[in-house]
Design a protein around this motif. Structure first.
Motif, PDB file in Angstrom:
ATOM      1  N   LEU A 244       0.818  -1.210   0.000  1.00  0.00           N
ATOM      2  CA  LEU A 244       0.000   0.000   0.000  1.00  0.00           C
ATOM      3  C   LEU A 244       0.853   1.261   0.000  1.00  0.00           C
ATOM      4  N   SER A 245       2.123   1.131   0.387  1.00  0.00           N
ATOM      5  CA  SER A 245       2.993   2.308   0.422  1.00  0.00           C
ATOM      6  C   SER A 245       3.232   2.875  -0.975  1.00  0.00           C
ATOM      7  N   LYS A 246       3.003   2.062  -2.005  1.00  0.00           N
ATOM      8  CA  LYS A 246       3.190   2.508  -3.383  1.00  0.00           C
ATOM      9  C   LYS A 246       1.935   3.152  -3.963  1.00  0.00           C
ATOM     10  N   VAL A 247       0.851   3.118  -3.192  1.00  0.00           N
ATOM     11  CA  VAL A 247      -0.431   3.643  -3.670  1.00  0.00           C
ATOM     12  C   VAL A 247      -0.637   5.036  -3.090  1.00  0.00           C
ATOM     13  N   VAL A 251      -6.070   7.581  -3.185  1.00  0.00           N
ATOM     14  CA  VAL A 251      -6.611   6.354  -3.770  1.00  0.00           C
ATOM     15  C   VAL A 251      -6.981   5.367  -2.654  1.00  0.00           C
ATOM     16  N   ILE A 252      -6.119   5.271  -1.645  1.00  0.00           N
ATOM     17  CA  ILE A 252      -6.404   4.398  -0.509  1.00  0.00           C
ATOM     18  C   ILE A 252      -7.664   4.849   0.213  1.00  0.00           C
ATOM     19  N   ALA A 255     -10.638   3.804  -1.796  1.00  0.00           N
ATOM     20  CA  ALA A 255     -10.791   2.349  -1.731  1.00  0.00           C
ATOM     21  C   ALA A 255     -11.349   1.925  -0.367  1.00  0.00           C
TER      22      ALA A 255
END
Length: 360
Positions: A244-247, A251-252, A255
């Motif tokens: 999730l660190s790349k998102v 966006v998180i 989601a």
């Protein structure tokens, strides 16, 4: 077409700004929190092996099959343990009583298990609930709340609320008022524990006498530094959620709103974002190596600033919710000794306050 896409992008940006006005809580970060204990014991290697087994249990599986494998493996954590308590199933509300020999059943504890709101059960956490019954001298009700994705997030929240209301007037042997109430939980269940305290206060119900949150999730906005900084040092949550660190955070947030049907800013899902004044005594445990470390730090710092008696104790190098490996892990034994001392101190403080009130 280009104008349409540009307008859509601007609309999404505007909606994100409107829906997710995330307050910056970095002023609550304190990297100088003292740690308990020294280097991890030799038994910690056994714990790391159990965690590797958890990952291997679902390797190569996808979707429902992967989730079911994780659930089955978690439930097996209690297999082979020598437990002193009686485990008595309950249908309404769904869960089980955990009753150590000789405990005062007028004293009750609600335990809310972890598992990312999608796994875990009363069975998986029997090592913890058995110990809680003993150290709290109480009958523990481990609630079997509804899990995602089969159910909505709020279904699980409602199950915990229902269980608390029920415990106020019901014990293992039938209807009777509780003389003492403790709420405890770990990880996702720690989030439910802290959220439940706020709901009880809002509803004007009898508040818990004390609460214990083990490595809790307190903020689904994922803005705390350790959510990213501790990915490599967290052998349980790192492999599962490190990606999730790349998102991008917006966006998180979208989601989370779609999956939970609750905003990540809601105190129901993120207790840190709620009103933390006038809480009962709360003890929080965390490890300096886990991703949720700063969730715990921020909650404790904000609660104390708002006048609530919240204590944070951190251990060095422990896995997320190391308590579940009692009695094999010495650090888990130390953690439960710390919890017992906290409960005894909270009881003494309550007795002193009651004596002062009677004299005034």
């Amino acid at each position: 077409m280009l104008w349409f896409l540009l307008a859509l992008l601007l609309l999404v940006i505007a909606a994100t700004y409107f829906l997710f006005r995330v307050e910056d809580l970095s002023h609550l970060d304190d990297p100088h929190q003292p740690f308990r204990g020294g280097p991890p014991s030799d038994e910690h290697r056994y714990v790391l092996g159990r965690i590797r087994e958890l990952g291997q249990s679902s390797r190569g599986l996808r979707g429902k099959a992967r989730l079911q494998a994780l659930r089955t493996h978690m439930d097996a954590l209690s297999d082979g343990l020598t437990l002193e308590s009686e485990f008595r199933p309950v249908s309404h509300p769904r869960g089980e009583w955990v009753i150590a020999p000789g405990v005062d059943t007028r004293r009750r504890a609600l335990y809310i298990h972890g598992g990312a709101w999608a796994a875990g059960s009363p069975k998986s956490h029997r090592a913890i609930t058995d110990r809680f019954s003993r150290i709290a001298n109480a009958a523990v009700f481990a609630v079997d709340y509804r899990l995602m994705p089969e159910h909505r997030y709020m279904d699980g929240v409602r199950d915990c609320r229902k269980a608390y209301r029920w415990l106020l007037e019901n014990g293992p042997d039938g209807e009777s008022p509780a003389s003492y109430l403790l709420i405890a939980g770990d990880s996702a269940g720690g989030s439910h524990t802290l959220g439940l305290l706020g709901w009880i206060k809002h509803k004007g119900l009898r508040q818990a006498d004390a609460a214990v949150a083990l490595c809790p999730s307190t903020d689904l906005t994922l803005t705390a530094p350790s959510n990213r900084a501790n990915i490599q040092t967290d052998p349980l949550l790192g492999p599962a959620f490190g990606g999730l660190s790349k998102v991008p955070l917006p966006v998180i947030w979208w989601a989370t709103l779609a999956a939970f049907r609750v905003s990540p800013l809601s105190p129901v899902a993120s207790p840190l974002r709620g009103d933390l004044h006038n809480l009962p005594p709360v003890l929080i445990h965390a490890s300096d190596s886990e991703m949720l470390l700063d969730n715990a730090r921020r909650y404790a710092a904000k609660a104390r600033a708002e006048g609530s008696p919240v204590t944070l104790h951190t251990w060095s190098g422990m896995v997320h919710v190391w308590h579940i490996f009692v009695p094999k892990l010495p650090e888990a034994e130390e953690a439960f000794e710390d919890i017992q001392a906290f409960l005894q101190e909270a009881k003494s403080d309550q007795s002193a306050n009651e004596a002062r009130a009677a004299q005034s």
